[in-house]
Write an enzyme that holds these catalytic residues in place. Structure first.
Site, mmCIF file in Angstrom:
data_model
loop_
_atom_site.group_PDB
_atom_site.id
_atom_site.type_symbol
_atom_site.label_atom_id
_atom_site.label_comp_id
_atom_site.label_asym_id
_atom_site.label_seq_id
_atom_site.Cartn_x
_atom_site.Cartn_y
_atom_site.Cartn_z
ATOM 1 N N GLU A 157 4.813 1.860 -21.229
ATOM 2 C CA GLU A 157 5.036 2.305 -22.611
ATOM 3 C C GLU A 157 5.144 1.187 -23.647
ATOM 4 O OE1 GLU A 157 8.469 4.866 -22.193
ATOM 5 O OE2 GLU A 157 7.422 6.267 -20.893
ATOM 6 N N ASN A 199 1.167 1.732 -17.540
ATOM 7 C CA ASN A 199 1.511 3.156 -17.510
ATOM 8 C C ASN A 199 2.022 3.624 -18.872
ATOM 9 O OD1 ASN A 199 2.065 5.603 -15.877
ATOM 10 N ND2 ASN A 199 4.234 5.131 -16.163
ATOM 11 N N HIS A 234 3.192 14.055 -18.692
ATOM 12 C CA HIS A 234 4.272 14.970 -19.081
ATOM 13 C C HIS A 234 3.699 15.911 -20.128
ATOM 14 C CE1 HIS A 234 7.237 12.832 -16.785
ATOM 15 N NE2 HIS A 234 6.944 11.705 -17.394
ATOM 16 N N GLU A 263 3.017 10.866 -13.580
ATOM 17 C CA GLU A 263 4.272 11.602 -13.813
ATOM 18 C C GLU A 263 3.961 13.020 -14.275
ATOM 19 O OE1 GLU A 263 7.010 9.403 -16.311
ATOM 20 O OE2 GLU A 263 6.368 7.467 -15.529
ATOM 21 N N ASP A 265 4.059 16.813 -14.930
ATOM 22 C CA ASP A 265 4.826 18.074 -14.932
ATOM 23 C C ASP A 265 4.386 18.873 -16.149
ATOM 24 O OD1 ASP A 265 6.270 16.505 -16.838
ATOM 25 O OD2 ASP A 265 8.065 16.403 -15.609
HETATM 26 C C1 HAH Z 1 8.936 8.576 -18.574
HETATM 27 N N1 HAH Z 1 9.033 8.318 -19.953
HETATM 28 C C2 HAH Z 1 9.347 7.341 -17.773
HETATM 29 O O1 HAH Z 1 8.217 6.587 -17.435
HETATM 30 C C3 HAH Z 1 10.116 7.672 -16.519
HETATM 31 O O2 HAH Z 1 10.596 6.491 -15.948
HETATM 32 C C4 HAH Z 1 11.279 8.584 -16.834
HETATM 33 O O3 HAH Z 1 12.031 8.846 -15.653
HETATM 34 C C5 HAH Z 1 10.775 9.807 -17.452
HETATM 35 C C6 HAH Z 1 9.718 9.766 -18.252
HETATM 36 C C7 HAH Z 1 8.617 9.395 -20.776
HETATM 37 C C8 HAH Z 1 9.249 9.443 -22.098
HETATM 38 C C9 HAH Z 1 10.574 9.130 -22.341
HETATM 39 O O4 HAH Z 1 11.379 8.739 -21.342
HETATM 40 C C10 HAH Z 1 11.125 9.185 -23.607
HETATM 41 C C11 HAH Z 1 10.336 9.581 -24.642
HETATM 42 C C12 HAH Z 1 9.032 9.920 -24.418
HETATM 43 C C13 HAH Z 1 8.506 9.862 -23.137
#
Ligand code: HAH
Length: 354
Positions: A157, A199, A234, A263, A265
């Site tokens: 990120e 990632n 996500h 990731e 879902d």
């Molecule tokens: C992900 N970020 C992370 O890569 C992972 O490590 C975590 O457990 C869950 C999601 C997504 C994300 C966030 O944490 C906050 C804002 C937007 C997206």
């Protein structure tokens, strides 16, 4: 006397039958990773708790695992120079015992990183100090698991969702954009055989995708050891558009990079839907199944490039989506329900494998 014997016989018979049926029913559920063994690894995110509470599902359905939190900076090096590998080691052991591969997540990220990393004597750390801490963390962690982790999320990120290119983070603000290249170099030195990934989320949104693409291209042209891009996934039962997902896969693949869906879902809610429901509606369940099916059909089509697909959790009783983006909004984003039974989405994914 005779009647009693007949009764007993009937009882034993029906008992045997029901036992048999139970065993039969169990065998009827196909294994996810076996269904996709011609295409890519099928992974799941686990934590120290679900490793026990969801053990049977993990072992049967997945041939890759990612630690949800246990390999993040704050878990591994909460205090400078004091590493805690206990939980991470447990996962590596579990994976070995069960013939499962491990994805490493994550080395350099703005979140879940202790504040000491960015400070020195009450001041922001200097560029030199932060680089040294970053390299030291990476070489210690990647070195420890050399040969035992097939792919690492080296940087997570780093691209902004706003108009600027890079995310406003201490890594970027103190070191500059070369923190990214330096992280990959350090990881490659510690384990030359591990596949190294960048990632991110929203990685298929056109504007952000273009920025990620440009950064990856630049890294490759500079000869930085980077091997793949992780599309987090996500998503929800409505978004993003399937066409957009295909375009992004093609765009990243055109760089010659491997692609992991890291990731996955599918929330049953729209992002800003604040309703709280006791259970998903039949319509949500239908839509989710159809979308999972369409997605896995796409992943299959691009399986020359996609080498691993990881769901961010095992079953709906344990998912970060219950608290993100809406605190306390129960969600049902995975393939197994709160009772660990296969959902329609599961059968849809199996269907797509055929
Ligand atoms: C992900 N970020 C992370 O890569 C992972 O490590 C975590 O457990 C869950 C999601 C997504 C994300 C966030 O944490 C906050 C804002 C937007 C997206």
């Amino acid at each position: 006397m005779r009647k009693r014997r007949v009764l007993l016989f009937a009882l034993v018979l029906s008992l045997l039958l029901s036992l048999n049926l139970a065993v039969f029913a169990e065998e009827e559920i196909p294994s996810l990773w076996e269904a996709y063994s011609d295409y890519f690894l099928i992974g799941t995110a686990v934590n120290s708790r679900t490793l026990n509470t969801h053990r049977d599902l993990i072992v049967k359905h997945f041939n890759s695992i990612t630690a949800e939190n246990e390999m993040k900076f704050d878990a591994l090096q909460p205090t400078e120079g004091i590493f805690n590998f206990y939980r991470a080691d447990q996962m590596i052991e579990f994976a070995k015992e069960n013939n499962i591969q491990v994805r490493g997540h994550v080395l350099v990220w703005h979140s879940q990183t202790p504040s000491w990393v960015f400070r020195f004597a009450g001041q922001p750390a200097t560029k030199e100090l932060l680089l040294e801490r970053m390299r030291n963390h990476i070489s210690t962690v990647v070195g420890r698991y050399k040969g035992q982790i097939y792919a690492w999320d080296v940087v997570n990120e780093a691209i902004s969702d706003g108009p600027e290119i890079y995310r406003d983070s201490p890594w970027y603000n103190i070191i500059g954009k070369e923190f990214i290249a330096e992280a990959f170099r350090a990881a490659h030195e510690a384990d030359p055989d591990a596949k190294l990934f960048y990632n991110d989320y929203n990685a298929v949104e056109p504007a952000k995708m273009q920025k990620i693409y440009n950064m990856l291209k630049e890294l490759i042209e500079e000869g930085v050891p980077i091997h793949g891009v992780g599309i987090q996934g996500h998503w929800s039962i409505e978004h993003p558009d399937l066409l957009q997902i295909m375009r992004a896969i093609e765009k990243y693949a055109s760089l010659g990079l491997e692609i992991h869906i890291t990731e996955l879902d599918l929330s049953v809610f729209a992002w800003d839907d604040h309703r709280k429901l006791a259970e998903p509606t039949p319509e949500m369940i239908e839509k989710q199944a159809l979308r999972y099916k369409n997605l896995f059909n796409i992943f299959k089509r691009y399986s020359d490039h996609i080498t691993s697909v990881t769901l961010w959790g095992v079953a709906d009783d344990s998912t970060w989506k219950d608290n993100y983006p809406v605190q306390g909004r129960k969600d049902w984003p995975l393939l197994f329900d709160v009772n660990h039974q296969p959902k329609e989405a599961f059968w849809a994914v199996i269907e797509a494998s055929k």
